[in-house]
Design an enzyme around this catalytic site. Structure first.
Site, short mmCIF file in Angstrom:
data_model
loop_
_atom_site.label_atom_id
_atom_site.label_comp_id
_atom_site.label_asym_id
_atom_site.label_seq_id
_atom_site.Cartn_x
_atom_site.Cartn_y
_atom_site.Cartn_z
N PHE A 1 1.04 -0.99 0.20
CA PHE A 1 0.17 -0.08 0.10
C PHE A 1 0.66 1.33 0.39
O PHE A 1 1.52 1.12 0.52
CB PHE A 1 -0.77 -0.02 1.24
CG PHE A 1 -2.54 1.31 1.08
CD1 PHE A 1 -2.69 0.82 0.24
CD2 PHE A 1 -2.03 2.58 2.03
CE1 PHE A 1 -4.21 2.03 0.36
CE2 PHE A 1 -3.08 3.14 1.99
CZ PHE A 1 -4.05 3.17 1.26
N ASP B 1 2.54 -5.37 8.42
CA ASP B 1 1.03 -5.00 7.96
C ASP B 1 -0.08 -6.07 7.91
O ASP B 1 -0.69 -6.38 6.87
CB ASP B 1 1.38 -4.17 7.06
CG ASP B 1 -0.40 -2.50 6.73
OD1 ASP B 1 -0.80 -3.40 7.51
OD2 ASP B 1 -0.20 -1.80 6.41
N TYR C 1 -10.92 0.05 11.15
CA TYR C 1 -11.85 0.28 10.55
C TYR C 1 -12.50 -0.94 9.61
O TYR C 1 -13.12 -0.36 8.63
CB TYR C 1 -11.80 1.76 10.19
CG TYR C 1 -10.47 2.13 9.49
CD1 TYR C 1 -10.51 1.38 7.95
CD2 TYR C 1 -9.33 2.31 9.49
CE1 TYR C 1 -9.36 1.86 6.89
CE2 TYR C 1 -8.23 3.01 9.49
CZ TYR C 1 -8.43 2.36 7.55
OH TYR C 1 -6.97 2.98 6.52
N LYS C 2 -12.06 -1.59 9.00
CA LYS C 2 -11.67 -2.39 8.03
C LYS C 2 -12.57 -4.05 8.96
O LYS C 2 -13.66 -3.93 9.38
CB LYS C 2 -10.61 -3.21 7.28
CG LYS C 2 -9.70 -1.91 6.76
CD LYS C 2 -8.62 -2.32 5.40
CE LYS C 2 -7.67 -1.21 5.46
NZ LYS C 2 -8.42 -0.28 4.59
N ARG D 1 -13.01 -4.86 -6.24
CA ARG D 1 -12.68 -5.60 -5.59
C ARG D 1 -14.03 -5.71 -4.01
O ARG D 1 -14.44 -4.81 -4.69
CB ARG D 1 -12.15 -4.69 -4.40
CG ARG D 1 -10.18 -4.49 -4.78
CD ARG D 1 -9.65 -4.20 -3.65
NE ARG D 1 -10.54 -2.59 -2.31
CZ ARG D 1 -9.47 -2.90 -1.74
NH1 ARG D 1 -8.82 -3.36 -1.55
NH2 ARG D 1 -10.30 -1.89 -0.61
#
Length: 414
Positions: free
Chosen positions: A141, A210, A235-236, A384
């Site tokens: 990322f 990560d 938050y995922k 996605r």
């Protein structure tokens, strides 16, 4: 369907009915099905939990208490009476079992980016002199790469971009730190955390992982596999809310040597002593920096109630079954040649999302969202779909694939 285009024509009515019936049977047998009732969902299909998890329905009332009673009435007393001061470690201990860590090794606070910075700099210092290379996932990322590059400039190291599969061959006596993502954010590919961590250690280096796209979706095993440091967002798949605080894991064996590049007053051994010299706190608290974001932090704490009684192994089993079924439905429904799966077919290499490459991806996703199937895309051509096992069901997977097929059929030749 991994790395190959579909070959079937649009599914027959018989096939559609059979897949719908299977979905209903799978949902009826799902041991996590009752968790769906804990979330605020509409009648659409939400497959973007790998970007922002759905709201647990009980959270607004809990946050209202934080605002009106804890802040509005108790005010400053809430640092002690409402447990505000201990929240970063307390909530860290709640996240710990979801990533395979014992208590006392995770502190919650700051963003993922800030925690990546802390972890990489501290790891470089732990690695010691004579090692001046930081290996970074070449497909990471972007922010992780930016932060690692800044950390390298600060510590006098150099960045070495490398594909995760090539890490063992790239390791050497100059390697200090290796920063990797457990799950690739674009493709959903699951990397070999146990094997790569072992290779990093064999080379005398420090492993930083990560976990943004793995925590809450699959077993991580931080302690079991000897991970040194790790970071992740909440938050995922953990459903902590937009911008909810991230977390930092520091293995107990490294805590005494953990030298944070951001030594704030909150991580001081005597934070209210206000002394000019810094003395780090013991344990995971030395990963703290400044005053924590209490409202977001306590929102996250409330959201984690949805995990009470849930086994991560059960979540992983459902995740794999959901993504298998979705891929099967896509294979059956989607017009031939319209999509290519870039998510690995092998379970050992798959996270909890499916990424499909197709032409006009942005337009396709926009049409899907208009019809109630919410995923997202990564430009230029990847759709996605994130599968959050706590609230996504098999009927959702079948419906999403069917609507995708309809959209693609309508846009044929566009």
């Amino acid at each position: 369907m991994s790395e190959t285009t579909t070959t079937n024509t649009t599914a027959s009515a018989t096939t559609t009915e059979a897949l719908r019936e299977r979905a209903l049977k799978l949902d009826a047998a799902d041991q996590l099905a009752d968790r769906r009732e804990l979330f605020a969902l509409d009648d659409g299909v939400y497959l973007d939990g790998n970007s922002l998890g759905a709201l647990p329905a009980h959270v607004p009332a809990r946050v209202q208490d934080v605002l009106t009673r804890q802040w509005g009435e108790l005010r400053i007393r809430s640092w002690e009476e409402s447990g505000w001061w201990t929240a970063p470690e307390r909530i860290g201990d709640r996240i710990a079992p979801l990533v395979g860590a014992a208590a006392g090794q995770i502190v919650v606070g700051d963003s993922t980016s800030v925690n990546v910075f802390k972890a990489v700099v501290a790891a470089a210092r732990i690695a010691g002199e004579g090692r001046d290379e930081i290996l970074v996932d070449a497909t990471t990322f972007p922010t992780d790469g930016y932060i690692a590059a800044s950390a390298a400039r600060l510590t006098g190291h150099r960045i070495v971009p490398v594909a995760p599969a090539d890490v063992p061959a790239a390791l050497g006596p100059r390697t200090a730190v290796v920063l990797l993502n457990q799950v690739d954010y674009r493709s959903g590919r699951l990397h070999d955390l146990p094997g790569l961590t072992a290779a990093v250690h064999a080379a005398g280096a420090v492993a930083v992982w990560d976990l943004c796209h793995s925590a809450g979706a699959l077993p991580v095993g931080l302690d079991e596999h000897g991970v040194d440091l790790a970071v992740g967002c909440t938050y995922k798949y953990l459903n902590g809310g937009p911008g909810s605080p991230a977390y930092l894991y520091v293995a107990e064996r490294h805590q005494a040597a953990f030298d944070s590049p951001l030594p704030g007053w909150n991580s001081h051994a005597d934070p209210f002593g206000m002394t000019p010299d810094y003395a780090p706190a013991d344990g995971s608290a030395r990963g703290r920096v400044g005053t924590p974001d209490i409202v977001s932090m306590l929102t996250l704490e409330a959201a984690l109630d949805a995990w009470d009684g849930v086994e991560v192994d059960a979540v992983r089993a459902k995740s794999l079954a959901l993504t298998d079924f979705f891929l099967e439905c896509v294979e059956a429904y989607v017009p031939a040649g319209r999509v290519t799966s870039v998510t690995p077919a092998a379970h050992a290499e798959r996270g909890s999302q499916v990424a499909l490459r197709c032409d006009n991806a942005e337009s396709v996703m926009r049409r899907l969202i208009e019809r109630g199937v919410v995923g997202d895309l990564r430009r230029p051509d990847v759709l996605r779909f994130g599968f959050t096992p706590l609230y996504v069901g098999f009927a959702d997977a079948e419906r999403a694939a069917r609507v995708l097929a309809e959209v693609l059929a309508e846009t044929a030749g566009a």
